[in-house]
Design a protein around this motif. Structure first.
Motif, PDB file in Angstrom:
ATOM      1  N   UNK B 340      43.190  25.228  34.135  1.00 15.36           N
ATOM      2  CA  UNK B 340      41.821  25.011  34.635  1.00 15.36           C
ATOM      3  C   UNK B 340      41.345  23.607  34.299  1.00 15.36           C
ATOM      4  N   UNK B 341      41.600  23.206  33.045  1.00 21.16           N
ATOM      5  CA  UNK B 341      41.128  21.877  32.623  1.00 21.16           C
ATOM      6  C   UNK B 341      41.807  20.768  33.407  1.00 21.16           C
ATOM      7  N   UNK B 342      43.105  20.924  33.591  1.00 19.90           N
ATOM      8  CA  UNK B 342      43.819  19.905  34.369  1.00 19.90           C
ATOM      9  C   UNK B 342      43.292  19.837  35.797  1.00 19.90           C
ATOM     10  N   UNK B 343      43.095  21.014  36.387  1.00 16.83           N
ATOM     11  CA  UNK B 343      42.555  21.045  37.759  1.00 16.83           C
ATOM     12  C   UNK B 343      41.176  20.430  37.826  1.00 16.83           C
ATOM     13  N   UNK B 344      40.369  20.748  36.826  1.00 14.90           N
ATOM     14  CA  UNK B 344      39.006  20.200  36.806  1.00 14.90           C
ATOM     15  C   UNK B 344      39.028  18.685  36.668  1.00 14.90           C
ATOM     16  N   UNK B 345      39.815  18.199  35.715  1.00 16.26           N
ATOM     17  CA  UNK B 345      39.865  16.746  35.484  1.00 16.26           C
ATOM     18  C   UNK B 345      40.356  16.023  36.739  1.00 16.26           C
ATOM     19  N   UNK B 346      41.374  16.597  37.383  1.00 14.67           N
ATOM     20  CA  UNK B 346      41.907  15.966  38.592  1.00 14.67           C
ATOM     21  C   UNK B 346      40.854  15.921  39.695  1.00 14.67           C
ATOM     22  N   UNK B 347      40.178  17.050  39.895  1.00 13.00           N
ATOM     23  CA  UNK B 347      39.166  17.106  40.962  1.00 13.00           C
ATOM     24  C   UNK B 347      38.002  16.172  40.673  1.00 13.00           C
ATOM     25  N   UNK B 348      37.545  16.197  39.433  1.00 13.04           N
ATOM     26  CA  UNK B 348      36.408  15.339  39.086  1.00 13.04           C
ATOM     27  C   UNK B 348      36.808  13.865  39.209  1.00 13.04           C
ATOM     28  N   UNK B 349      38.046  13.578  38.844  1.00 14.15           N
ATOM     29  CA  UNK B 349      38.510  12.196  39.005  1.00 14.15           C
ATOM     30  C   UNK B 349      38.468  11.804  40.483  1.00 14.15           C
ATOM     31  N   UNK B 350      38.849  12.746  41.340  1.00 13.25           N
ATOM     32  CA  UNK B 350      38.804  12.474  42.779  1.00 13.25           C
ATOM     33  C   UNK B 350      37.394  12.233  43.263  1.00 13.25           C
ATOM     34  N   UNK B 351      36.482  13.059  42.826  1.00 11.87           N
ATOM     35  CA  UNK B 351      35.088  12.876  43.268  1.00 11.87           C
ATOM     36  C   UNK B 351      34.492  11.601  42.676  1.00 11.87           C
ATOM     37  N   UNK B 352      34.923  11.293  41.448  1.00  5.72           N
ATOM     38  CA  UNK B 352      34.441  10.044  40.847  1.00  5.72           C
ATOM     39  C   UNK B 352      34.900   8.849  41.677  1.00  5.72           C
ATOM     40  N   UNK B 353      36.096   8.983  42.257  1.00  8.97           N
ATOM     41  CA  UNK B 353      36.589   7.908  43.125  1.00  8.97           C
ATOM     42  C   UNK B 353      35.679   7.748  44.341  1.00  8.97           C
ATOM     43  N   UNK B 354      35.179   8.865  44.851  1.00  8.41           N
ATOM     44  CA  UNK B 354      34.228   8.775  45.962  1.00  8.41           C
ATOM     45  C   UNK B 354      32.975   8.011  45.533  1.00  8.41           C
ATOM     46  N   UNK B 355      32.596   8.212  44.277  1.00 13.52           N
ATOM     47  CA  UNK B 355      31.350   7.621  43.789  1.00 13.52           C
ATOM     48  C   UNK B 355      31.431   6.110  43.651  1.00 13.52           C
ATOM     49  N   UNK B 356      32.629   5.576  43.512  1.00  7.43           N
ATOM     50  CA  UNK B 356      32.696   4.118  43.323  1.00  7.43           C
ATOM     51  C   UNK B 356      32.581   3.383  44.653  1.00  7.43           C
ATOM     52  N   UNK B 357      32.612   4.114  45.770  1.00 10.43           N
ATOM     53  CA  UNK B 357      32.368   3.446  47.052  1.00 10.43           C
ATOM     54  C   UNK B 357      30.876   3.163  47.158  1.00 10.43           C
ATOM     55  N   UNK B 358      30.503   2.108  47.881  1.00 12.54           N
ATOM     56  CA  UNK B 358      29.089   1.761  47.945  1.00 12.54           C
ATOM     57  C   UNK B 358      28.284   2.641  48.903  1.00 12.54           C
ATOM     58  N   UNK B 359      28.964   3.561  49.598  1.00  9.72           N
ATOM     59  CA  UNK B 359      28.257   4.371  50.582  1.00  9.72           C
ATOM     60  C   UNK B 359      27.402   5.435  49.891  1.00  9.72           C
ATOM     61  N   UNK B 360      26.109   5.421  50.207  1.00 12.58           N
ATOM     62  CA  UNK B 360      25.185   6.351  49.564  1.00 12.58           C
ATOM     63  C   UNK B 360      25.565   7.798  49.874  1.00 12.58           C
TER      64      UNK B 360
END
Lengths: 208, 760
Positions: B340-360
């Motif tokens: 679960x933790x690995x899956x969570x960290x991977x998914x959150x890392x993916x969403x965090x990648x979305x956050x670094x784009x400048x698109x609101x």
């Protein structure tokens, strides 16, 4: 185009007068000018401007056919012709050059009123005007039309006064501010269509 | 105790969220365009162009056109007037313009322009005076003076003795495309009725369209008169209704299927309750985080965020499928916690990648999803173990089927060489995808266009010469005066194109209010070519003196803006004006002319917004690549380089399968399908991590079942979207369905066969 509305209102008055002339009782909205008829006559228009004693006076000839429109031919002091049809207003100068003045759709509502009037439908005028008529001796009559509140014509016309007998003889177009036009109509006659060639070239033959 | 505190915290968040919504400090936003281009663009002028495009599209959203057609001009006009009255009385209508009410409008224009006539010359009058044809204008004035239709007054004569204003107004009406006048075409008279809405978006627009439908249903049109309508509001509402019906249908079936699945497998409400609590807490936390960060939650962020958090139901399923013998709830949790933790960290890392784009828009989705997924995990972590523990007890019909699936799944294993081959195949597939997949970001292809509305729009556009697309030119300038001067210059440059038919017409603020420079030039011209030579002659026929024009120019100020509502669409900010183009048939020629002026930019709102969506697609794709790198790092750290590479390759392979599969199905690659790929990656990573963590321990069977149930719930939730009639929705569904099945198959193939550490 409230100015166009003024002209069309003038037509209304004239045609109403014809209707009155054909009626046993001279009330606007009586037996109408037939769709196969037209009216013609002469006019003298005095344009009275507030603060000036001497009016601007013009003379000429007019032709009106219910389905086609109005031909207003000024002969004095300058020659010029105004052609009013359901599709717009055109002018001819003394040299015969024709210019388009306005699109007809902007006064289509007024043109519609003409049609209603020709059909003897006085209710159409009552929607936009307060109308009072008075019977006089010898078959004479008079009418006063006041634009109702909200009628856009009110911005250009404060009151219309008309009088006549068999035909409308005089129309006074009052304007806000005290200016007014006084139009006397003379030598009027009703004839069957088609229109004479001179008028037909501008209005068509006079039928739909 | 921890579960109680966590639930109390969630309730507090819920209360705060409701309070924020109730007090109006936070809100929903359904306006898609409000997020498009909301971020600054690095390209010079790009952000302003997008802003202008949004402005135009927003203006379009607030307008509707009705067209009545028939053979009798009077009947058509009257019918238009009747319809206009009904529409004006409809709540949500800001104003109605029809052929019948133009007189009032003209009166207002006369009042505005009345004192400035000499500085407001029609182009043909200007040309006449420049060519020394003042005599014609003098003769025209004399004729007008005695024409009965002209309401002459002493005041108007003093201000405009040569009657120069009426032609100016007539020309203005022509520039505006005939205003709302009757159009005669193909033997029919067409009366347009233009409606301005108070709010062309959201609920208000929906209510207005419903009101229109009621009016039209009760309308008794005269014989021979037909009625058509068009406007963005009709298209968007039709699309929304269609999408809503689809989503409701799909949502109903998906919910029933998921509930049935839980009951068939567990014969208990407890796992279902845990699933609902998990997803519910995730959605609440995600929603609250966006609401408190941005004050307004966009519907697209809500939809995608909720979809992404939907994968959190997998956490609950994993906990519920751990075999009970050998431990209580805490023991169950401990067994699956690493996965679960690995899956969570991977998914959150993916969403965090979305956050670094400048698109609101993407940033909102990232915040929503990452926060929500963490909250969902914490719900499973804190609440899952304290709920009554129920074993997997499938009904007799489901039991053999599930057992068969588990057996099949257990056999899906690859040796090292086979996995190397699989990696090579994926690399080849990636190369193929790069070569074949092309973005299609055309915003017009996202929705389902009602064929009737499309036909009506085409007819109206043809009759009124509107052109297929609303092109505009953005004119920049330091001051209003400079912009007006530039618009006059631009009109002169484009005039030949109008003559040649490459362009039907254009309308700019300068058409309403000429620049002060132009007004001064016109005044000087009128003085020199008309008042000078003909003033005395005209005065002999007038009761008022003919003086030369002396009034100051009509300035572009607040009073003018208030009197001319048309300017709201054209002069939209302090730095630039918009010039509306009508009936553009040769874009290249228009563009060539505009390019000559460094202060002007041709804007095609549809193309502009589509390009912006394309930019977002690229950013989302970039974020997906970063996610894959993050997953690779995590997997390598956990399993070593080769197994880590294989584990990471499983979700990557699922993404490739979805990408190439959708290509075969004709599904376009756009922002939304790319976001669907992000979800596929996240779910696929979960699958393979759960499998990888379970391999080699006795509870492996539970994981196979859990992953299968996860697949089923996801297919019920997302895969059914593929049956939607709305292209956008069905495209997302297709991509997810393809991707999830591939992820499910690849997870056991690419995961190693031992528990952890070393090479497999």
């Amino acid at each position: 185009m409230r100015n166009l509305a003024c002209l069309l209102l003038l037509m209304l008055i004239v045609v109403a007068g014809v209707n009155a002339a054909h009626a046993e009782s001279p009330q606007p909205g009586g037996p109408r000018l037939g769709a196969d008829q037209y009216l013609q006559g002469d006019f003298v228009m005095e344009r009275h401007l507030a603060g000036f004693e001497k009016p601007l006076t013009s003379r000429g000839h007019f032709v009106v056919a219910p389905a086609s429109g109005l031909l207003w031919q000024t002969q004095e002091p300058f020659a010029g012709t105004t052609i009013l049809t359901p599709s717009g207003i055109d002018r001819l100068d003394a040299g015969g050059a024709r210019s388009h003045v306005a699109s007809g759709d902007q006064f289509a509502a007024i043109a519609r009123l003409i049609a209603d009037m020709l059909a003897g439908d006085i209710a159409a005028l009552k929607d936009g005007f307060a109308i009072s008529t008075r019977q006089q001796e010898g078959g004479r009559w008079s009418a006063v039309l006041t634009p109702a509140s909200g009628n856009p014509v009110a911005a250009a016309v404060s009151q219309l006064e008309a009088e006549g007998g068999q035909f409308v003889s005089q129309v006074k177009v009052g304007r806000p501010g005290g200016d007014f036009d006084l139009i006397a109509l003379e030598n009027q006659s009703v004839a069957a269509l088609p229109l004479p060639d001179e008028a037909a070239q501008f209005l068509g033959k006079g039928s739909n | 105790m921890r579960a109680f505190l966590w639930c109390a915290l969630l309730l507090a968040v819920l209360a705060a969220t409701v309070w924020r919504l109730e007090t109006g400090t936070g809100s929903f936003s359904g306006d898609f365009l409000s997020l498009v281009g909301a971020e600054a663009s690095p390209q010079s002028g790009g952000a302003d162009d997008v802003e202008a495009a949004r402005h135009i599209v927003a203006q379009d959203a607030g307008r509707a056109i009705f067209l009545l057609s028939g053979k009798d001009r009077g009947v058509v006009t009257t019918a238009a007037g009747d319809l206009a009255q009904k529409l004006l009385a409809l709540p949500g209508t800001a104003g109605v313009t029809s052929p019948a009410n133009q007189q009032e409008r003209l009166g207002k224009l006369m009042a505005l322009y009345g004192l400035y006539e000499p500085g407001l010359l029609a182009e043909k009058d200007r040309q006449a005076l420049m060519q020394g044809k003042g005599e014609a204008l003098y003769q025209r004035a004399l004729q007008t003076l005695f024409s009965p239709e002209m309401p002459v007054s002493a005041r108007s004569l003093a201000a405009d003795p040569f009657f120069l204003l009426p032609p100016f107004l007539l020309e203005l009406a022509e520039k505006a495309g005939g205003g709302s006048g009757i159009v005669e075409k193909d033997g029919l008279f067409h009366a347009p009725v233009y409606v301005a809405l108070r709010d062309g978006t959201g609920l208000a627009a929906g209510q207005w369209v419903s009101g229109v439908s009621q009016i039209l249903a009760g309308l008794d049109l005269p014989d021979g008169v037909s009625l058509r309508r068009t406007g963005q509001v009709f298209f968007s509402q039709a699309q929304q209704v269609s999408a809503r019906l689809d989503v409701q249908r799909i949502g109903l079936w998906a919910s029933l299927a998921i509930v049935a699945m839980f009951l068939l497998v567990f014969r208990s409400w407890v796992p279902l309750l845990l699933g609902l609590l998990t997803v519910g807490s995730g959605v609440l936390a995600g929603f609250a985080s966006v609401l408190f960060c941005f004050s307004s939650v966009h519907v697209i962020a809500l939809v995608f965020g909720t979809s992404l958090i939907g994968m959190a139901v997998d956490y609950a399923l994993h906990l519920a499928t751990v075999p009970l013998p050998g431990g209580d709830g805490q023991a169950r949790l401990r067994r699956i916690l690493p996965g679960l933790l690995l899956g969570l960290v991977t998914s959150v890392a993916g969403f965090a990648a979305l956050a670094i784009t400048p698109a609101v828009l993407l940033f909102q989705i990232a915040v929503f999803s990452a926060t929500g997924l963490i909250a969902a995990f914490l719900t499973v972590f804190f609440v899952g173990p304290v709920l009554p523990q129920r074993p997997v007890r499938p009904f007799w019909l489901a039991a053999p089927a599930l057992a068969a699936v588990e057996r099949f799944y257990e056999r899906l294993r690859l040796g090292r060489r086979a996995r190397i081959a699989a990696l090579l195949v994926m690399i080849a597939a990636a190369a193929l995808a790069v070569m074949l997949v092309r973005g299609d970001d055309d915003i017009r292809r996202l929705g389902r266009v009602d064929p009737d509305l499309r036909d009506e729009a085409a007819t109206i556009s043809n009759v009124l010469s509107l052109g297929a697309r609303p092109f505009v030119i953005r004119v920049s300038g330091a001051s209003a005066e400079q912009r007006l001067e530039r618009e006059e210059e631009l009109r002169a440059k484009l005039a030949p194109l109008i003559v040649e038919g490459a362009l039907q017409g254009l309308l700019s603020p300068a058409d309403f209010i000429p620049s002060l420079r132009r007004q001064q030039q016109d005044r000087a011209l009128a003085l020199q070519a008309l008042y000078g030579p003909y003033g005395d002659k005209l005065a002999q026929n007038l009761p008022v003196p003919v003086n030369g024009p002396a009034s100051a120019g009509l300035a572009f100020d607040g009073a003018v803006r208030a009197a001319l509502p048309e300017l709201a669409a054209l002069a939209y900010d302090d730095g630039s004006d918009l010039v509306q183009l009508r009936g553009v048939s040769d874009v290249a020629r228009v563009e060539a002319v505009v390019r000559q002026a460094d202060y002007a930019r041709l804007i095609d709102p549809v193309e502009m917004i589509s390009r912006q969506l394309g930019d977002y697609r690229h950013k989302a794709g970039f974020a997906l690549a970063l996610t894959a790198l993050a997953a690779l790092a995590i997997a390598t750290w956990r399993y070593g380089w080769f197994t880590g590479l294989c584990v990471c390759a499983a979700p990557c392979g699922a993404v490739l399968a979805a990408l190439l599969g959708s290509l075969l199905l004709g599904v376009p690659s756009n922002l939304f399908t790319t976001m669907a790929l992000v979800l596929v990656f996240g779910v696929g990573a979960d699958y393979v991590l759960f499998i990888a963590e379970s391999r080699g321990v006795t509870e492996g069977h539970g994981t196979s079942l859990a992953v299968f149930l996860c697949l089923l719930s996801s297919l019920f939730g997302f895969g059914l979207l593929a049956t939607s009639s709305v292209p956008l929705v069905s495209d997302i569904g297709s991509v997810i369905a393809l991707g999830l099945v591939a992820a499910w198959l690849l997870a056991p193939l690419m995961a190693r066969d031992t528990a952890r550490g070393g090479e497999g």
